[in-house]
Design an enzyme around this catalytic site. Structure first.
Site, PDB file in Angstrom:
ATOM      1  N   SER A  36       0.812  -1.266  -0.113  1.00 14.94           N
ATOM      2  CA  SER A  36      -0.090  -0.022   0.152  1.00 14.94           C
ATOM      3  C   SER A  36       0.749   1.176   0.003  1.00 14.94           C
ATOM      4  O   SER A  36       0.436   2.000  -0.624  1.00 14.94           O
ATOM      5  CB  SER A  36      -0.918  -0.057   1.384  1.00 14.94           C
ATOM      6  OG  SER A  36      -0.536   0.070   2.346  1.00 14.94           O
ATOM      7  N   ASN A  37       2.126   1.228   0.461  1.00 21.25           N
ATOM      8  CA  ASN A  37       2.911   2.490   0.666  1.00 21.25           C
ATOM      9  C   ASN A  37       3.384   2.570  -0.837  1.00 21.25           C
ATOM     10  O   ASN A  37       3.693   3.844  -1.187  1.00 21.25           O
ATOM     11  CB  ASN A  37       4.244   2.240   1.506  1.00 21.25           C
ATOM     12  CG  ASN A  37       3.833   2.706   2.935  1.00 21.25           C
ATOM     13  OD1 ASN A  37       3.595   3.839   3.271  1.00 21.25           O
ATOM     14  ND2 ASN A  37       3.571   1.516   3.744  1.00 21.25           N
TER      15      ASN A  37
ATOM     16  N   ARG B 289      22.848 -14.774   3.114  1.00 20.47           N
ATOM     17  CA  ARG B 289      21.899 -13.521   3.190  1.00 20.47           C
ATOM     18  C   ARG B 289      22.766 -12.606   1.969  1.00 20.47           C
ATOM     19  O   ARG B 289      22.279 -11.937   1.434  1.00 20.47           O
ATOM     20  CB  ARG B 289      21.889 -13.005   4.388  1.00 20.47           C
ATOM     21  CG  ARG B 289      21.494 -11.664   4.508  1.00 20.47           C
ATOM     22  CD  ARG B 289      21.512 -10.934   6.035  1.00 20.47           C
ATOM     23  NE  ARG B 289      20.672 -11.809   6.879  1.00 20.47           N
ATOM     24  CZ  ARG B 289      19.367 -11.664   6.901  1.00 20.47           C
ATOM     25  NH1 ARG B 289      18.652 -11.078   6.263  1.00 20.47           N
ATOM     26  NH2 ARG B 289      18.799 -12.459   7.855  1.00 20.47           N
TER      27      ARG B 289
ATOM     28  N   MET C 103      10.538  -6.732   4.425  1.00 15.43           N
ATOM     29  CA  MET C 103      10.586  -7.192   5.333  1.00 15.43           C
ATOM     30  C   MET C 103      12.032  -7.856   6.032  1.00 15.43           C
ATOM     31  O   MET C 103      12.209  -8.752   6.983  1.00 15.43           O
ATOM     32  CB  MET C 103       9.619  -8.172   5.944  1.00 15.43           C
ATOM     33  CG  MET C 103       8.122  -7.483   5.897  1.00 15.43           C
ATOM     34  SD  MET C 103       8.050  -5.825   6.828  1.00 15.43           S
ATOM     35  CE  MET C 103       7.719  -6.695   8.512  1.00 15.43           C
ATOM     36  N   ARG C 104      13.065  -7.881   5.252  1.00  8.90           N
ATOM     37  CA  ARG C 104      14.150  -8.599   5.420  1.00  8.90           C
ATOM     38  C   ARG C 104      15.254  -7.616   5.876  1.00  8.90           C
ATOM     39  O   ARG C 104      15.587  -6.340   5.383  1.00  8.90           O
ATOM     40  CB  ARG C 104      14.642  -9.336   4.086  1.00  8.90           C
ATOM     41  CG  ARG C 104      14.076 -10.535   3.802  1.00  8.90           C
ATOM     42  CD  ARG C 104      14.580 -10.997   2.354  1.00  8.90           C
ATOM     43  NE  ARG C 104      15.995 -11.288   2.353  1.00  8.90           N
ATOM     44  CZ  ARG C 104      16.547 -12.597   2.774  1.00  8.90           C
ATOM     45  NH1 ARG C 104      15.526 -13.522   3.407  1.00  8.90           N
ATOM     46  NH2 ARG C 104      17.697 -12.725   2.759  1.00  8.90           N
TER      47      ARG C 104
ATOM     48  N   ASN D 213      13.665   3.824   4.547  1.00  6.21           N
ATOM     49  CA  ASN D 213      12.547   2.874   4.972  1.00  6.21           C
ATOM     50  C   ASN D 213      11.643   3.569   5.605  1.00  6.21           C
ATOM     51  O   ASN D 213      11.907   4.733   6.334  1.00  6.21           O
ATOM     52  CB  ASN D 213      13.376   1.875   6.002  1.00  6.21           C
ATOM     53  CG  ASN D 213      12.644   0.725   6.451  1.00  6.21           C
ATOM     54  OD1 ASN D 213      11.699   0.339   5.644  1.00  6.21           O
ATOM     55  ND2 ASN D 213      12.704   0.682   7.686  1.00  6.21           N
TER      56      ASN D 213
ATOM     57  N   HIS E 129       8.817   3.117   8.799  1.00 10.91           N
ATOM     58  CA  HIS E 129       8.980   2.041   9.803  1.00 10.91           C
ATOM     59  C   HIS E 129       7.830   2.674  10.772  1.00 10.91           C
ATOM     60  O   HIS E 129       7.585   4.051  11.094  1.00 10.91           O
ATOM     61  CB  HIS E 129      10.342   1.957  10.863  1.00 10.91           C
ATOM     62  CG  HIS E 129      10.108   1.236  11.957  1.00 10.91           C
ATOM     63  ND1 HIS E 129      10.227   0.049  11.801  1.00 10.91           N
ATOM     64  CD2 HIS E 129       9.738   1.599  13.038  1.00 10.91           C
ATOM     65  CE1 HIS E 129      10.123  -0.378  13.081  1.00 10.91           C
ATOM     66  NE2 HIS E 129       9.853   0.189  13.777  1.00 10.91           N
TER      67      HIS E 129
ATOM     68  N   SER F 113       7.898   6.759  11.215  1.00 12.92           N
ATOM     69  CA  SER F 113       9.128   7.522  10.864  1.00 12.92           C
ATOM     70  C   SER F 113       9.510   6.913   9.137  1.00 12.92           C
ATOM     71  O   SER F 113       9.466   5.787   9.058  1.00 12.92           O
ATOM     72  CB  SER F 113      10.382   6.966  11.710  1.00 12.92           C
ATOM     73  OG  SER F 113       9.829   7.272  13.032  1.00 12.92           O
TER      74      SER F 113
ATOM     75  N   ASP G 102      16.540  -0.522  11.904  1.00 18.91           N
ATOM     76  CA  ASP G 102      15.624   0.692  11.948  1.00 18.91           C
ATOM     77  C   ASP G 102      16.462   1.711  12.628  1.00 18.91           C
ATOM     78  O   ASP G 102      15.757   2.457  13.559  1.00 18.91           O
ATOM     79  CB  ASP G 102      14.558   0.109  12.664  1.00 18.91           C
ATOM     80  CG  ASP G 102      13.700  -0.881  11.826  1.00 18.91           C
ATOM     81  OD1 ASP G 102      13.666  -0.684  10.781  1.00 18.91           O
ATOM     82  OD2 ASP G 102      13.119  -1.730  12.540  1.00 18.91           O
TER      83      ASP G 102
ATOM     84  N   GLU H 248       1.181   7.031   7.204  1.00 18.79           N
ATOM     85  CA  GLU H 248       2.251   6.675   6.639  1.00 18.79           C
ATOM     86  C   GLU H 248       2.385   6.828   5.257  1.00 18.79           C
ATOM     87  O   GLU H 248       3.591   7.352   4.520  1.00 18.79           O
ATOM     88  CB  GLU H 248       2.516   4.982   6.727  1.00 18.79           C
ATOM     89  CG  GLU H 248       2.768   4.573   8.061  1.00 18.79           C
ATOM     90  CD  GLU H 248       2.870   3.075   7.882  1.00 18.79           C
ATOM     91  OE1 GLU H 248       3.675   2.465   7.074  1.00 18.79           O
ATOM     92  OE2 GLU H 248       2.486   2.258   8.860  1.00 18.79           O
TER      93      GLU H 248
HETATM   94  C1  GRF Z   1       3.878  -0.545   6.907  1.00 17.36           C
HETATM   95  O1  GRF Z   1       3.318  -0.595   7.910  1.00 17.36           O
HETATM   96  C2  GRF Z   1       5.437  -0.102   6.745  1.00 17.36           C
HETATM   97  O2  GRF Z   1       5.394   0.794   7.771  1.00 17.36           O
HETATM   98  C3  GRF Z   1       5.974  -1.497   7.503  1.00 17.36           C
HETATM   99  O3  GRF Z   1       5.098  -2.594   7.051  1.00 17.36           O
HETATM  100  C4  GRF Z   1       4.039  -2.168   6.362  1.00 17.36           C
HETATM  101  C5  GRF Z   1       3.795  -2.234   5.072  1.00 17.36           C
HETATM  102  O4  GRF Z   1       2.619  -2.076   4.479  1.00 17.36           O
HETATM  103  N1  GRF Z   1       7.422  -1.506   7.387  1.00 17.36           N
HETATM  104  P1  GRF Z   1       2.543  -2.094   2.814  1.00 17.36           P
HETATM  105  O5  GRF Z   1       3.104  -3.288   2.382  1.00 17.36           O
HETATM  106  O6  GRF Z   1       3.118  -0.639   2.233  1.00 17.36           O
HETATM  107  O7  GRF Z   1       0.841  -1.997   2.722  1.00 17.36           O
END
Ligand code: GRF
Length: 223
Positions: free
Chosen positions: A13-14, A65, A90-91, A107, A109, A136, A145, A174
């Site tokens: 969604s971001n 990694r 998420m990694r 990033n 967060h 943030s 982070d 966000e």
């Molecule tokens: C968001 O809350 C972001 O801050 C966190 O993971 C979520 C990702 O949401 N790191 P999306 O995939 O952008 O919908």
């Protein structure tokens, strides 16, 4: 043009908020690609629907990694990005790889860093009895982070809030924070020098607030 590559692991969604802002003409950027570590990430479909190149790489197909991250960032480099945006990626990224991109990776967060790095930020804010929660955007360094914070948005915690309710209310903010922050970076107003975020050429003494960015404030910097 200011070229951006986005990394996402899930919903996206971001990422979608960046695409929408770009389409509205609010962001002077070109989103060159969406890279994911999950072949099933909905973000990949969002990219395809938006005509953005979508690339998925599976970590389990790499020895470790570092080799995964080297390959992922080499793919990103093919798009010559001015900025890489981690949007729900998420990694943890190998420290040597990320340090080579210092100042070029941000990033988003879901906490008011330095509070609550890592996971379960909404539950942790509620458990701590915080009256205010938030999100943030920070430059990414080898510390999880822990890189220099560029911007923040705050959100009041309400009676009866659950982690889910808080996450949902925060997500809308966000999106605005990420769009606004990418905007000031793309316009050359924000850079990283050593560990200091520079805003209009001055070291920031505290993170930019979303409201200030949206109002185009020019009096936030000090030394
Ligand atoms: C968001 O809350 C972001 O801050 C966190 O993971 C979520 C990702 O949401 N790191 P999306 O995939 O952008 O919908």
């Amino acid at each position: 043009m200011f070229d951006v590559v986005v990394l996402a692991s899930g919903r996206g969604s971001n990422f979608a908020a960046l695409i929408a802002a770009q389409h509205r003409g609010e962001l002077p950027i070109r989103i060159r690609a969406l890279l994911s570590d999950k072949r099933t990430a909905p973000a990949l479909l969002l990219a395809e629907n938006a005509g953005v190149e979508a690339v998925a790489l599976a970590p389990r197909e790499f020895a470790d990694r570092a080799s995964f991250d080297r390959t992922l960032f080499a793919r990103a480099a093919e798009f010559a990005p001015d900025l890489i945006v981690l949007a729900g990626y998420m990694r943890v990224i190998d420290s040597a790889v990320i340090e080579a991109w210092r100042g070029k990776v941000i990033n988003i967060h879901p906490s008011l860093l330095p509070k609550y790095p890592g996971l379960h930020t909404h539950a942790r804010a509620l458990e701590a009895g915080d009256a205010v929660h938030g999100a943030s955007v920070h430059f990414v360094t080898a510390e999880l982070d822990g890189g220099p914070v560029i911007s923040q948005v705050e959100l009041p915690v309400l009676a009866g809030d659950t982690p889910e309710l808080l996450a949902e209310r925060l997500l809308h903010l966000e999106h605005q924070l990420l769009v606004a922050t990418v905007g000031v970076i793309a316009r050359g107003r924000v850079t990283l020098r050593a560990r200091a975020v520079q805003y209009d050429g001055h070291a920031l003494v505290k993170p930019l607030r979303l409201e200030d960015i949206q109002q185009g404030a020019s009096t936030l910097a000090g030394t």
